[in-house]
Design a protein around this motif. Structure first.
Motif, PDB file in Angstrom:
ATOM      1  N   ALA A  41     101.184  22.175  97.579  1.00 37.46           N
ATOM      2  CA  ALA A  41     100.134  21.456  96.853  1.00 37.46           C
ATOM      3  C   ALA A  41      98.748  22.019  97.159  1.00 37.46           C
ATOM      4  O   ALA A  41      97.982  22.359  96.268  1.00 37.46           O
ATOM      5  CB  ALA A  41     100.181  19.968  97.172  1.00 37.46           C
ATOM      6  N   THR A  42      98.414  22.105  98.435  1.00 35.52           N
ATOM      7  CA  THR A  42      97.096  22.594  98.829  1.00 35.52           C
ATOM      8  C   THR A  42      97.053  22.714 100.340  1.00 35.52           C
ATOM      9  O   THR A  42      98.086  22.630 101.014  1.00 35.52           O
ATOM     10  CB  THR A  42      95.976  21.652  98.329  1.00 35.52           C
ATOM     11  N   VAL A  43      95.860  22.892 100.875  1.00 40.64           N
ATOM     12  CA  VAL A  43      95.635  22.958 102.314  1.00 40.64           C
ATOM     13  C   VAL A  43      94.700  21.825 102.705  1.00 40.64           C
ATOM     14  O   VAL A  43      93.764  21.505 101.969  1.00 40.64           O
ATOM     15  CB  VAL A  43      95.034  24.331 102.698  1.00 40.64           C
ATOM     16  N   GLY A  44      94.965  21.201 103.844  1.00 39.76           N
ATOM     17  CA  GLY A  44      94.110  20.141 104.355  1.00 39.76           C
ATOM     18  C   GLY A  44      93.874  20.329 105.840  1.00 39.76           C
ATOM     19  O   GLY A  44      94.080  21.419 106.382  1.00 39.76           O
ATOM     20  N   ALA A  80      96.190  32.409  97.394  1.00 36.09           N
ATOM     21  CA  ALA A  80      97.386  32.573  96.574  1.00 36.09           C
ATOM     22  C   ALA A  80      97.481  31.480  95.515  1.00 36.09           C
ATOM     23  O   ALA A  80      97.827  31.742  94.356  1.00 36.09           O
ATOM     24  CB  ALA A  80      98.632  32.578  97.460  1.00 36.09           C
ATOM     25  N   LEU A  81      97.170  30.236  95.886  1.00 40.48           N
ATOM     26  CA  LEU A  81      97.212  29.135  94.923  1.00 40.48           C
ATOM     27  C   LEU A  81      96.210  29.345  93.798  1.00 40.48           C
ATOM     28  O   LEU A  81      96.472  29.002  92.641  1.00 40.48           O
ATOM     29  CB  LEU A  81      96.932  27.807  95.626  1.00 40.48           C
ATOM     30  N   ALA A  82      95.056  29.896  94.154  1.00 45.77           N
ATOM     31  CA  ALA A  82      94.012  30.128  93.151  1.00 45.77           C
ATOM     32  C   ALA A  82      94.226  31.414  92.368  1.00 45.77           C
ATOM     33  O   ALA A  82      93.488  31.692  91.419  1.00 45.77           O
ATOM     34  CB  ALA A  82      92.647  30.172  93.833  1.00 45.77           C
ATOM     35  N   GLY A  83      95.253  32.195  92.738  1.00 45.43           N
ATOM     36  CA  GLY A  83      95.502  33.450  92.043  1.00 45.43           C
ATOM     37  C   GLY A  83      94.482  34.516  92.358  1.00 45.43           C
ATOM     38  O   GLY A  83      94.254  35.424  91.563  1.00 45.43           O
ATOM     39  N   THR A 183      97.854  23.758  88.218  1.00 45.73           N
ATOM     40  CA  THR A 183      96.821  24.056  89.192  1.00 45.73           C
ATOM     41  C   THR A 183      95.502  23.494  88.685  1.00 45.73           C
ATOM     42  O   THR A 183      95.100  23.771  87.560  1.00 45.73           O
ATOM     43  CB  THR A 183      96.670  25.573  89.400  1.00 45.73           C
ATOM     44  N   VAL A 184      94.847  22.671  89.518  1.00 44.75           N
ATOM     45  CA  VAL A 184      93.572  22.081  89.107  1.00 44.75           C
ATOM     46  C   VAL A 184      92.502  22.432  90.127  1.00 44.75           C
ATOM     47  O   VAL A 184      92.768  22.615  91.316  1.00 44.75           O
ATOM     48  CB  VAL A 184      93.666  20.548  88.930  1.00 44.75           C
ATOM     49  N   THR A 185      91.268  22.519  89.660  1.00 47.09           N
ATOM     50  CA  THR A 185      90.123  22.835  90.500  1.00 47.09           C
ATOM     51  C   THR A 185      88.983  21.879  90.157  1.00 47.09           C
ATOM     52  O   THR A 185      88.979  21.259  89.088  1.00 47.09           O
ATOM     53  CB  THR A 185      89.647  24.285  90.268  1.00 47.09           C
ATOM     54  N   PRO A 186      87.994  21.755  91.049  1.00 45.94           N
ATOM     55  CA  PRO A 186      86.830  20.919  90.723  1.00 45.94           C
ATOM     56  C   PRO A 186      86.082  21.495  89.525  1.00 45.94           C
ATOM     57  O   PRO A 186      86.159  22.690  89.233  1.00 45.94           O
ATOM     58  CB  PRO A 186      85.973  20.997  91.994  1.00 45.94           C
ATOM     59  N   LEU A 187      85.351  20.640  88.861  1.00 40.68           N
ATOM     60  CA  LEU A 187      84.617  21.046  87.660  1.00 40.68           C
ATOM     61  C   LEU A 187      83.137  20.747  87.859  1.00 40.68           C
ATOM     62  O   LEU A 187      82.737  19.590  87.982  1.00 40.68           O
ATOM     63  CB  LEU A 187      85.156  20.282  86.443  1.00 40.68           C
ATOM     64  N   ASP A 188      82.312  21.808  87.903  1.00 40.05           N
ATOM     65  CA  ASP A 188      80.872  21.591  87.990  1.00 40.05           C
ATOM     66  C   ASP A 188      80.255  21.770  86.599  1.00 40.05           C
ATOM     67  O   ASP A 188      80.915  22.178  85.649  1.00 40.05           O
ATOM     68  CB  ASP A 188      80.223  22.522  89.014  1.00 40.05           C
ATOM     69  N   GLU A 189      78.971  21.471  86.497  1.00 39.83           N
ATOM     70  CA  GLU A 189      78.332  21.476  85.182  1.00 39.83           C
ATOM     71  C   GLU A 189      78.219  22.882  84.599  1.00 39.83           C
ATOM     72  O   GLU A 189      78.325  23.070  83.383  1.00 39.83           O
ATOM     73  CB  GLU A 189      76.948  20.827  85.271  1.00 39.83           C
ATOM     74  N   ASP A 190      78.017  23.879  85.445  1.00 38.47           N
ATOM     75  CA  ASP A 190      77.943  25.254  84.941  1.00 38.47           C
ATOM     76  C   ASP A 190      79.261  25.673  84.315  1.00 38.47           C
ATOM     77  O   ASP A 190      79.298  26.281  83.232  1.00 38.47           O
ATOM     78  CB  ASP A 190      77.572  26.218  86.079  1.00 38.47           C
ATOM     79  N   LEU A 191      80.364  25.349  84.993  1.00 33.24           N
ATOM     80  CA  LEU A 191      81.679  25.704  84.471  1.00 33.24           C
ATOM     81  C   LEU A 191      81.998  24.890  83.222  1.00 33.24           C
ATOM     82  O   LEU A 191      82.579  25.405  82.259  1.00 33.24           O
ATOM     83  CB  LEU A 191      82.733  25.465  85.549  1.00 33.24           C
ATOM     84  N   ARG A 192      81.594  23.614  83.213  1.00 33.37           N
ATOM     85  CA  ARG A 192      81.822  22.776  82.038  1.00 33.37           C
ATOM     86  C   ARG A 192      81.118  23.372  80.811  1.00 33.37           C
ATOM     87  O   ARG A 192      81.702  23.459  79.726  1.00 33.37           O
ATOM     88  CB  ARG A 192      81.294  21.359  82.298  1.00 33.37           C
ATOM     89  N   GLU A 193      79.870  23.819  81.013  1.00 33.78           N
ATOM     90  CA  GLU A 193      79.119  24.404  79.904  1.00 33.78           C
ATOM     91  C   GLU A 193      79.725  25.734  79.465  1.00 33.78           C
ATOM     92  O   GLU A 193      79.849  25.997  78.255  1.00 33.78           O
ATOM     93  CB  GLU A 193      77.669  24.604  80.319  1.00 33.78           C
ATOM     94  N   PRO A 274     105.518  33.487  90.406  1.00 31.93           N
ATOM     95  CA  PRO A 274     104.465  34.194  91.149  1.00 31.93           C
ATOM     96  C   PRO A 274     103.094  33.697  90.746  1.00 31.93           C
ATOM     97  O   PRO A 274     102.827  33.462  89.570  1.00 31.93           O
ATOM     98  CB  PRO A 274     104.688  35.660  90.751  1.00 31.93           C
ATOM     99  N   ARG A 275     102.213  33.523  91.729  1.00 34.24           N
ATOM    100  CA  ARG A 275     100.873  33.065  91.426  1.00 34.24           C
ATOM    101  C   ARG A 275     100.091  34.175  90.760  1.00 34.24           C
ATOM    102  O   ARG A 275     100.189  35.343  91.108  1.00 34.24           O
ATOM    103  CB  ARG A 275     100.135  32.648  92.699  1.00 34.24           C
TER     104      ARG A 275
END
Length: 283
Positions: A41-44, A80-83, A183-193, A274-275
């Protein structure tokens, strides 16, 4: 492939074949048919000592299991998770390249024992010209990072799962998270635009595989809801998946190119792949 590179790769293959018997000196500590396939899932971080842990999702979505790893391995697993892959290969990337070059297949990795607070792992390799697989003793963190690159499945002994459940951990909200093959990542305003996404809460889909891909989800989608609730962060997405009722699919609502897509996905562990870096989402 150059003659020199080919010779080196096949020399390594010969070495693997020669050392196969020695590599199997430690047998699996649990029967293969009792082990549980999991999804990374991820790293914590562990709650007590602040040591990195890799979070493994069990099938059925009800449990997330932490396994202790090192800082370097945590970074490798997140990459690896993020490719992501740097200009020069890390150790697990190099080993993966070597295995591919000599046509050796990493089929499975195991986390099969916990001895004196140390998790033990094993690689399962299929070699050309050899009927039986070769098992190579490994640290679980290295094995998991290699499995993500190769698309190998990950299996954990029930005794290890039970012991790992006692480890307190906390997730990191700004990290990439994988569940249900999404695979999901946070979304900031720059990326949203940049991606033309609407001003709505949710998390960004950066990659999909398996059933999620077959259902029509794609990189660049905005994941709006899981079982009727909005995931505020990637870790919240994992929690919502985990809380899916037993025997029920996870219900997702996704914004995709101006349309709302509603899908139901099984909470079983998806077939690994494969990622890769999600197309169209490069930094």
């Amino acid at each position: 492939m150059s003659p020199l590179r080919s010779s080196l790769l096949y020399l390594l293959l010969s070495l693997l074949l020669t050392l196969g018997s020695a590599a199997q000196a430690r047998e699996l500590a649990a029967p293969q048919d009792t082990m549980v396939e999991v999804e990374v899932a991820t790293v914590g971080m562990s709650g007590v000592a602040g040591v990195p842990v890799v979070l493994l999702r069990e099938p059925g979505a009800r449990e997330v299991i932490p396994i202790y790893i090192g800082v370097t391995e945590a970074r490798a697993i997140l990459r690896a998770l993020a490719g992501e892959r740097g200009p020069r290969p890390m150790t697990h990337e190099l080993l993966g390249d070597v295995l591919e070059g000599v046509e050796v297949t990493l089929t499975r990795v195991y986390v099969d024992a916990l001895t004196e607070s140390t998790f033990l792992g094993m690689l399962e390799l299929t070699l050309p010209g050899r009927e039986a697989p070769v098992h190579i003793d490994s640290r679980p963190s290295d094995a998991i990072a290699l499995a993500l690159k190769a698309g190998a499945s990950i299996h954990v002994a029930p005794e290890v799962l039970e012991a790992a459940r006692q480890i307190e951990f906390q997730g990191l909200d700004d990290q990439v998270v994988v569940a249900l093959g999404i695979t999901v990542t946070p979304l900031d305003e720059d990326l949203r635009e940049a991606l033309g996404l609407p001003d709505r809460a949710g998390v960004l889909v950066s990659d999909v595989s398996g059933e999620a891909a077959a259902a029509g989800l794609a990189p660049g989608d905005l994941l709006l809801e899981v079982n009727g609730e909005t995931p505020e962060t990637p870790m919240h997405f994992l929690e919502l998946v985990r809380d899916t009722p037993r025997e029920s699919p996870a219900r997702l609502r996704v914004w995709q190119q101006g349309e709302i897509l509603e899908v139901e996905l099984s909470t079983e562990v998806p077939t690994p792949a494969p990622r890769r870096r999600a197309p169209g989402l490069e930094a």
